[in-house]
Scaffold this motif. Structure first.
Motif, PDB file in Angstrom:
ATOM      1  N   LEU A 106     -18.474 -10.974 -19.129  1.00  0.00           N
ATOM      2  CA  LEU A 106     -17.646 -11.609 -19.840  1.00  0.00           C
ATOM      3  C   LEU A 106     -16.121 -11.936 -18.537  1.00  0.00           C
ATOM      4  O   LEU A 106     -15.347 -12.877 -18.155  1.00  0.00           O
ATOM      5  N   GLU A 107     -16.064 -10.543 -17.724  1.00  0.00           N
ATOM      6  CA  GLU A 107     -14.756 -10.515 -16.415  1.00  0.00           C
ATOM      7  C   GLU A 107     -15.087 -10.830 -15.496  1.00  0.00           C
ATOM      8  O   GLU A 107     -14.732 -11.946 -14.413  1.00  0.00           O
ATOM      9  N   SER A 108     -16.724 -11.518 -15.293  1.00  0.00           N
ATOM     10  CA  SER A 108     -17.432 -11.544 -14.064  1.00  0.00           C
ATOM     11  C   SER A 108     -17.363 -13.273 -13.374  1.00  0.00           C
ATOM     12  O   SER A 108     -17.248 -13.760 -12.721  1.00  0.00           O
ATOM     13  N   GLY A 109     -16.936 -13.626 -14.769  1.00  0.00           N
ATOM     14  CA  GLY A 109     -17.300 -15.484 -14.293  1.00  0.00           C
ATOM     15  C   GLY A 109     -18.148 -16.071 -14.474  1.00  0.00           C
ATOM     16  O   GLY A 109     -18.673 -17.577 -14.655  1.00  0.00           O
ATOM     17  N   TRP A 110     -19.580 -15.770 -14.951  1.00  0.00           N
ATOM     18  CA  TRP A 110     -20.634 -15.921 -15.405  1.00  0.00           C
ATOM     19  C   TRP A 110     -20.755 -17.001 -16.412  1.00  0.00           C
ATOM     20  O   TRP A 110     -21.433 -17.889 -16.463  1.00  0.00           O
ATOM     21  N   TYR A 111     -20.050 -16.607 -17.655  1.00  0.00           N
ATOM     22  CA  TYR A 111     -19.771 -17.282 -18.896  1.00  0.00           C
ATOM     23  C   TYR A 111     -18.747 -18.860 -18.198  1.00  0.00           C
ATOM     24  O   TYR A 111     -18.097 -18.568 -17.934  1.00  0.00           O
ATOM     25  N   PRO A 112     -19.440 -19.597 -18.874  1.00  0.00           N
ATOM     26  CA  PRO A 112     -17.793 -20.846 -18.108  1.00  0.00           C
ATOM     27  C   PRO A 112     -17.000 -20.834 -19.223  1.00  0.00           C
ATOM     28  O   PRO A 112     -16.590 -20.331 -20.385  1.00  0.00           O
TER      29      PRO A 112
ATOM     30  N   ARG B 278     -21.433 -17.613 -26.101  1.00  0.00           N
ATOM     31  CA  ARG B 278     -21.699 -16.899 -25.156  1.00  0.00           C
ATOM     32  C   ARG B 278     -23.607 -16.333 -25.246  1.00  0.00           C
ATOM     33  O   ARG B 278     -24.290 -16.549 -24.679  1.00  0.00           O
ATOM     34  N   LEU B 279     -23.734 -16.733 -26.551  1.00  0.00           N
ATOM     35  CA  LEU B 279     -25.348 -16.256 -27.205  1.00  0.00           C
ATOM     36  C   LEU B 279     -26.082 -17.609 -26.829  1.00  0.00           C
ATOM     37  O   LEU B 279     -26.843 -17.489 -26.323  1.00  0.00           O
ATOM     38  N   ALA B 280     -25.137 -18.605 -27.462  1.00  0.00           N
ATOM     39  CA  ALA B 280     -25.861 -20.094 -27.471  1.00  0.00           C
ATOM     40  C   ALA B 280     -25.975 -20.779 -25.839  1.00  0.00           C
ATOM     41  O   ALA B 280     -26.837 -20.637 -24.959  1.00  0.00           O
ATOM     42  N   TYR B 281     -25.251 -20.031 -24.772  1.00  0.00           N
ATOM     43  CA  TYR B 281     -25.087 -20.270 -23.784  1.00  0.00           C
ATOM     44  C   TYR B 281     -26.357 -19.432 -22.706  1.00  0.00           C
ATOM     45  O   TYR B 281     -27.035 -20.093 -21.991  1.00  0.00           O
ATOM     46  N   TYR B 282     -26.220 -18.243 -23.335  1.00  0.00           N
ATOM     47  CA  TYR B 282     -27.262 -17.003 -22.536  1.00  0.00           C
ATOM     48  C   TYR B 282     -28.660 -17.470 -23.134  1.00  0.00           C
ATOM     49  O   TYR B 282     -29.190 -17.864 -21.797  1.00  0.00           O
ATOM     50  N   ALA B 283     -28.641 -18.415 -24.093  1.00  0.00           N
ATOM     51  CA  ALA B 283     -29.718 -18.440 -24.758  1.00  0.00           C
ATOM     52  C   ALA B 283     -30.471 -19.680 -23.990  1.00  0.00           C
ATOM     53  O   ALA B 283     -31.977 -20.266 -24.190  1.00  0.00           O
ATOM     54  N   LYS B 284     -30.067 -20.512 -23.300  1.00  0.00           N
ATOM     55  CA  LYS B 284     -30.453 -21.379 -22.614  1.00  0.00           C
ATOM     56  C   LYS B 284     -30.892 -20.836 -21.407  1.00  0.00           C
ATOM     57  O   LYS B 284     -30.731 -22.135 -20.659  1.00  0.00           O
ATOM     58  N   GLN B 285     -30.073 -20.083 -20.660  1.00  0.00           N
ATOM     59  CA  GLN B 285     -30.721 -19.488 -19.666  1.00  0.00           C
ATOM     60  C   GLN B 285     -31.985 -18.798 -19.482  1.00  0.00           C
ATOM     61  O   GLN B 285     -32.112 -18.407 -18.952  1.00  0.00           O
TER      62      GLN B 285
END
Length: 287
Positions: A17-23, A32-39
């Motif tokens: 979460l701190e890395s900036g991977w999530y927009p 966040r789960l929805a974003y992960y599931a798109k990748q």
């Protein structure tokens, strides 16, 4: 060649979460789960090792992901013979003991059976949604090759049926010398999927990276090659960033494995910062 699914062993790690991977727009667990599931098409849930999930939680996972997304679930520690915090056990089933950690033999047989029942039934929403993949049974370093342990593998498969357990060993005796052939033959005879691991060698928990399909499902887990593998700091232990060259070496091995299995799942378990997510994306590109 069978299907290959690539994902990671976490989507909620603090350092991720701190890395900036999530927009910035993915600012809550649902997004966040929805974003992960798109990748990625699959994720491994490791939190269920530390404490069994609630059915309401798995229902939310099912609702927040698209059709075709898959969750693999790591088995609760008590079910793999690991020391388990008393506080992690269902409140009404906790044994009366002064111990901080307990093992299966510390519980009444009826309580142990009930833990199995509740753990599996909590996964029903994922089953109903067609989103449950495999159940990962990762055994402790002292769990070596012996007849009683082979019997337990068969017992786990029977308990989980029709769900699919997969098995990860962390004791090298399963693959020492002639034992390697014996282990693979046993797993194939009983259609029990082996989990292949890429991990540091030379430690008590080290097993070699045996790339073999023993059932129609194959699983590979990448633990990294940290030189601090024995650290109690989980981020030091798993904080390893695979190079593109390392992953490139694995691509043909994974394709060969997929030739043997109907479905192959690959999980990056080097969960520190966005290492796992970046490495998984690179591996998907190479494949």
């Amino acid at each position: 060649m069978g299907e290959i699914q690539v994902g990671t062993a976490s989507w909620t790690d603090r350092t991720l979460l701190e890395s900036g991977w999530y927009p910035a727009t993915a600012d809550n667990p649902e997004k966040r789960l929805a974003y992960y599931a798109k990748q990625f098409p699959v994720v491994e849930v490791d939190a269920t090792y530390y404490g069994p999930p609630a059915e309401q939680t798995t229902k939310l996972w099912a609702e927040r992901t698209p059709d075709g997304f898959t969750f693999n679930i790591k088995a609760f520690s008590l079910l793999t013979g690991h020391p388990t915090r008393v506080s992690a056990i269902y409140k009404d089933l906790r044994p009366e003991t002064g111990k901080k950690n307990v093992y299966p033999d510390d519980l009444p047989a009826q309580s142990y059976e009930e833990i199995w029942t509740r753990f599996l039934s909590a996964l029903d929403p994922l089953v109903a949604a067609g989103k449950l993949g495999a159940l990962l049974f990762q055994f402790p370093p002292w769990w070596g090759i012996r007849r009683s342990n082979k019997d337990y593998l068969r017992e786990v498969a029977a308990r989980c049926k029709p769900l699919r357990p997969v098995f990860e060993f962390r004791n090298a005796s399963w693959f020492d010398g002639d034992n390697a052939g014996e282990t693979l033959d046993f797993l194939r005879r009983n259609e029990l999927p082996l989990v292949c691991v890429d991990m540091p060698q030379g430690h008590r928990s080290s097993v070699p990276p045996v790339v073999a399909a023993t059932a129609d499902l194959a699983v590979v887990r990448f633990h990294g090659h940290s030189d601090k593998w024995t650290s109690k700091d989980i981020h030091e232990k798993f904080g390893y960033d695979y190079s593109r060259a390392e992953l490139k070496e694995w691509a043909p091995k994974l394709r060969a494995l997929a030739d043997e299995a109907g479905r192959t799942q690959v999980f990056m378990n080097n969960c520190y910062s966005d290492y796992a997510q970046r490495n998984a994306a690179t591996l998907m590109e190479l494949l």
